[in-house]
Design a protein around this motif. Structure first.
Motif, PDB file in Angstrom:
ATOM      1  N   ASP A  80       0.872  -1.171   0.000  1.00  0.00           N
ATOM      2  CA  ASP A  80       0.000   0.000   0.000  1.00  0.00           C
ATOM      3  C   ASP A  80       0.911   1.224   0.000  1.00  0.00           C
ATOM      4  O   ASP A  80       1.524   1.557   1.018  1.00  0.00           O
ATOM      5  N   THR A  81       1.035   1.884  -1.161  1.00  0.00           N
ATOM      6  CA  THR A  81       1.965   3.011  -1.273  1.00  0.00           C
ATOM      7  C   THR A  81       1.587   4.151  -0.342  1.00  0.00           C
ATOM      8  O   THR A  81       2.459   4.865   0.165  1.00  0.00           O
ATOM      9  N   ASN A  82       0.281   4.338  -0.094  1.00  0.00           N
ATOM     10  CA  ASN A  82      -0.132   5.370   0.861  1.00  0.00           C
ATOM     11  C   ASN A  82       0.330   5.020   2.264  1.00  0.00           C
ATOM     12  O   ASN A  82       0.737   5.895   3.042  1.00  0.00           O
ATOM     13  N   GLU A  83       0.269   3.749   2.592  1.00  0.00           N
ATOM     14  CA  GLU A  83       0.727   3.291   3.900  1.00  0.00           C
ATOM     15  C   GLU A  83       2.227   3.489   4.050  1.00  0.00           C
ATOM     16  O   GLU A  83       2.711   3.891   5.116  1.00  0.00           O
ATOM     17  N   ARG A  85       4.045   5.778   2.550  1.00  0.00           N
ATOM     18  CA  ARG A  85       4.289   7.208   2.730  1.00  0.00           C
ATOM     19  C   ARG A  85       3.912   7.663   4.135  1.00  0.00           C
ATOM     20  O   ARG A  85       4.613   8.472   4.747  1.00  0.00           O
ATOM     21  N   ALA A  86       2.803   7.131   4.653  1.00  0.00           N
ATOM     22  CA  ALA A  86       2.366   7.524   5.992  1.00  0.00           C
ATOM     23  C   ALA A  86       3.312   7.011   7.066  1.00  0.00           C
ATOM     24  O   ALA A  86       3.447   7.636   8.125  1.00  0.00           O
ATOM     25  N   ARG A  87       3.957   5.894   6.808  1.00  0.00           N
ATOM     26  CA  ARG A  87       4.869   5.282   7.787  1.00  0.00           C
ATOM     27  C   ARG A  87       6.304   5.301   7.260  1.00  0.00           C
ATOM     28  O   ARG A  87       7.048   4.333   7.455  1.00  0.00           O
ATOM     29  N   LYS A  88       6.685   6.358   6.605  1.00  0.00           N
ATOM     30  CA  LYS A  88       7.991   6.363   5.947  1.00  0.00           C
ATOM     31  C   LYS A  88       9.145   6.242   6.934  1.00  0.00           C
ATOM     32  O   LYS A  88      10.174   5.637   6.625  1.00  0.00           O
ATOM     33  N   ARG A  89       8.998   6.791   8.138  1.00  0.00           N
ATOM     34  CA  ARG A  89      10.083   6.641   9.106  1.00  0.00           C
ATOM     35  C   ARG A  89      10.224   5.194   9.556  1.00  0.00           C
ATOM     36  O   ARG A  89      11.336   4.669   9.680  1.00  0.00           O
ATOM     37  N   LYS A 457      -7.507  -2.032   1.206  1.00  0.00           N
ATOM     38  CA  LYS A 457      -6.758  -1.057   0.416  1.00  0.00           C
ATOM     39  C   LYS A 457      -7.704  -0.148  -0.358  1.00  0.00           C
ATOM     40  O   LYS A 457      -7.560   1.070  -0.359  1.00  0.00           O
ATOM     41  N   ARG A 460      -9.562   2.237   2.083  1.00  0.00           N
ATOM     42  CA  ARG A 460      -8.777   3.375   2.585  1.00  0.00           C
ATOM     43  C   ARG A 460      -8.518   4.410   1.502  1.00  0.00           C
ATOM     44  O   ARG A 460      -8.445   5.601   1.774  1.00  0.00           O
ATOM     45  N   ASN A 461      -8.363   3.963   0.271  1.00  0.00           N
ATOM     46  CA  ASN A 461      -7.974   4.886  -0.802  1.00  0.00           C
ATOM     47  C   ASN A 461      -9.147   5.608  -1.459  1.00  0.00           C
ATOM     48  O   ASN A 461      -8.926   6.507  -2.265  1.00  0.00           O
TER      49      ASN A 461
END
Length: 497
Positions: A80-83, A85-89, A457, A460-461
């Motif tokens: 999930d690319t949004n996930e 990005r949201a959890r990039k750290r 997925k 959420r999107n």
């Protein structure tokens, strides 16, 4: 011909056994991998002696290539690319130092404990740093695992293979160039291989994925495409990307990952299709690979047991936990969640597939490295697999396990409406119900419940969720419907686009 019939029978046996045991295995939380390794042992020379698949077997090479292609494609297409990005750290900690530092430390241990060349140690370190998505699958699907650890483990098992594969390939090139029969690796030759590895393969894979998505979209809009065939279409993109890259000297495996990543980032519907059917197909192939390795090869790890190999195996299994636990501080995980992520990092099929690459390439000493990796994998299946089974049984209520194992094939009973009466009479009715028909039902005194059963997925999107709909995830619909106490006397209108 006898060998061909045996292979076909093996494929059929894997599918039948996996299907029949799926519910029982989910209830007991026993790793599915362990069952199929035992099945392989029963069929192999240490059991009934029906089949023996060794390094020279062309079936093993085909299976390993297809399996690794599907592992990498599945890793990418289920992201999930949004996930991310949201959890990039969190993603950076897990995939950067959380993957490469254990790989480097395992390589150092291999260099000095096993006395192998540096490049060979790097191959072993990279392969044994890979967290296996097949062994983790039951864990990731279980409601007993909190959301934070589920995301972290899914990110790690879904992306660390693509981080580690270049280490394996480059180390193979170094070993082949420095072998007694080799002439060294000229800088131009090395540059060509690196270009194919990092640029040509991923570029061709991404191109195949993009063109495939555009083509599917056009055909789908004009004449339509059956949903079950869309999932097979996704598998076709994986193998096409692999073949296109290999044909021009690129990395087919990285191409498969790039194709899957393009699908994941551009076409949500195709991703959901793959999750529904294609992933099950891929899983069958991966389990078949475990059976093939379980006939004899993986058990070769028991023949290299010594003080040094056991010490190395213990280090390889522990170092990920030691490195990853402190790195997960300040990324939104609780203390308990950090422990769960750090403890559950099994080695399995990914490790063995990585170690088969140098074997198939004829790298000197690679078969010995493979047997050592087999020893670590067997210990991991027992330790990590057993630990996950204990955790799931201790944290999943018995009723939930039974409901989940019962599957979602029996929907709640609904009142016989005019539409269902036509079905009972054998009349042909369309699969879909129109919005006008839904609006007319309450006026006729027919109770209606709107159900949103899209995948997580898609849910959420899509900001445009249907108003008043009850959310029922598609994984375990029976259990969710019981928990939400849906009426058994209403027409369920399911939104699953």
């Amino acid at each position: 011909m006898d060998q061909f019939v045996t292979i076909v029978a093996l494929v059929g046996l894997v599918i039948v056994v996996a299907s029949l045991l799926s519910g029982a295995i989910e209830r007991t939380a026993i790793p599915l991998v362990a069952v199929f390794l035992a099945l392989g042992a029963a069929l192999g020379p240490w059991g009934f002696g029906l089949i023996d698949i060794g390094f020279a077997s062309p079936e093993l090479r085909t299976l390993a290539t297809l399996a690794l292609t599907l592992v990498l494609f599945s890793d990418a297409v289920t992201l999930d690319t949004n996930e991310v990005r949201a959890r990039k750290r969190l993603a950076w900690r897990v995939l950067g130092p959380g993957t490469l530092v254990p790989a480097a430390l395992i390589a150092v241990a291999a260099r000095y404990l096993l006395d192998v060349p540096t490049a060979a140690a790097a191959i072993l370190g990279a392969a044994l740093a890979s967290t296996d998505p097949v062994l983790l699958r039951t864990m990731l699907r279980s409601p007993a695992l909190p959301p934070g650890p589920r995301i972290a483990l899914r990110l790690e098992s879904g992306m660390n293979d693509v981080v580690l594969l270049p280490v394996v390939v480059i180390s193979m090139l170094v070993l082949l160039g420095s072998s007694p029969g080799g002439d060294g690796l000229p800088s131009r030759e090395l540059g060509r291989h690196l270009m194919g590895l990092f640029l040509l393969g991923p570029a061709l894979g991404a191109t195949v994925g993009y063109v495939g998505i555009v083509l599917l979209g056009n055909i789908r809009d004009r004449v339509g495409v059956r949903r079950d065939y869309e999932s097979m279409y996704a598998l076709g993109l994986a193998f096409t990307g692999y073949a296109a890259a290999e044909a021009v000297g690129g990395s087919g495996f990285l191409a498969a990952f790039a194709a899957g990543f393009m699908v994941a980032s551009q076409d949500v519907e195709l991703c959901d299709c793959f999750l529904e059917y294609g992933e099950a197909t891929a899983e069958m192939l991966l389990l078949l690979t475990f059976v093939a390795l379980g006939t004899s090869l993986i058990w070769s790890g028991l023949t290299v047991i010594s003080v040094r190999t056991l010490a190395f195996a213990a280090f390889a299994l522990v170092i990920r936990t030691v490195v990853l636990y402190p790195m997960l501080a300040n990324v939104g995980l609780s203390e308990r969640e950090r422990k769960l992520v750090a403890l559950f990092g099994p080695r399995g099929l990914s490790t063995l597939l990585f170690m088969l690459l140098p074997v198939f390439a004829g790298v000197p000493g690679s078969e010995v490295l493979f047997t050592i990796a087999c020893l670590v994998t067997l210990l991991s299946v027992a330790i990590h697999g057993g630990g996950m089974a204990v955790f799931l049984r201790a944290n999943t209520p018995p009723g939930t396990r039974v409901a989940a194992a019962a599957g979602g094939s029996r929907p709640p009973a609904t009142r016989v409406t005019e539409r269902t009466a036509h079905v009972a009479a054998g009349d042909s009715v369309p699969e879909k119900i129109t919005l006008d028909e839904v609006r007319e039902m309450p006026g006729r005194g027919e109770p209606v419940v709107m159900v949103d059963s899209r995948t997580d997925k898609s849910y959420r999107n899509d900001p445009g969720n249907p108003a008043g709909a009850v959310r029922i995830p598609p994984d375990n619909p029976v259990r969710a419907a019981k928990e939400k106490q849906l009426s058994q006397h209403a027409t369920l209108v399911v939104y699953c686009a």
